[in-house]
Design an enzyme around this catalytic site. Structure first.
Site, PDB file in Angstrom:
ATOM      1  CD  GLU A 128      -3.209  14.315   3.312  1.00 39.05           C
ATOM      2  OE1 GLU A 128      -3.614  14.826   2.239  1.00 39.05           O
ATOM      3  OE2 GLU A 128      -2.693  13.202   3.370  1.00 39.05           O
TER       4      GLU A 128
ATOM      5  CB  CYS B 253      -1.186   3.446  -5.830  1.00 39.14           C
ATOM      6  SG  CYS B 253      -1.223   5.144  -6.395  1.00 39.14           S
TER       7      CYS B 253
ATOM      8  CG  ASP C 244       0.439   6.353   0.237  1.00 36.47           C
ATOM      9  OD1 ASP C 244       0.720   5.954  -0.916  1.00 36.47           O
ATOM     10  OD2 ASP C 244      -0.620   6.056   0.816  1.00 36.47           O
TER      11      ASP C 244
END
Length: 135
Positions: A16, A87, A64
């Protein structure tokens, strides 16, 4: 996501770029006595390229993706399985076409309507690598 799957695998590497995200993940791992997770605060694309250059074998990648689609650096690792969360179904479709063209097979897609009455939707796609390798 890394902590959720930690009890089902031998080792998890969480990557991350957001410093607070890494700090929170480390705290949560300690609180939950999860010891098989390593966290790195860095750019995921750079991290994946470094692993690929070291010929590291990664069995499963859970990604993601950012709204603008994934970076081709992600594909350099050539994992056996990919769980691709997005998304933005439009950019995910382009990435999936690339992956299929390079030896992966889509095994399932699950849309999730996280915010009803809006245009926002997430999709989770499970892919496996065929016997061919990613080129």
């Amino acid at each position: 996501m890394s902590l959720i799957i930690a009890d089902q695998v031998k080792e998890v590497i969480g990557v991350e770029i957001n410093n607070d995200g890494v700090k929170d993940a480390v705290i949560n791992a300690k609180r939950n006595s999860i010891n098989n997770v390593r966290f790195h605060r860095t750019d995921v694309g750079k991290f994946m390229v470094e692993l690929a250059m070291k010929n590291e074998a990664i069995d499963i990648v859970i990604m993601d993706a950012p709204r603008v689609a994934s970076d081709e650096a992600f594909y350099k690792l050539n994992p056996k399985k990919i769980v691709y969360i997005s998304c933005n179904p439009e950019t995910q479709a382009g990435d999936l076409a690339f992956l299929v063209e390079h030896g992966y097979q889509v095994k399932g897609i699950q849309p999730v309507d996280m915010f009803p009455q809006t245009n926002y939707i997430k999709t989770g796609t499970r892919l496996t690598r065929n016997d061919t390798t990613l080129k």
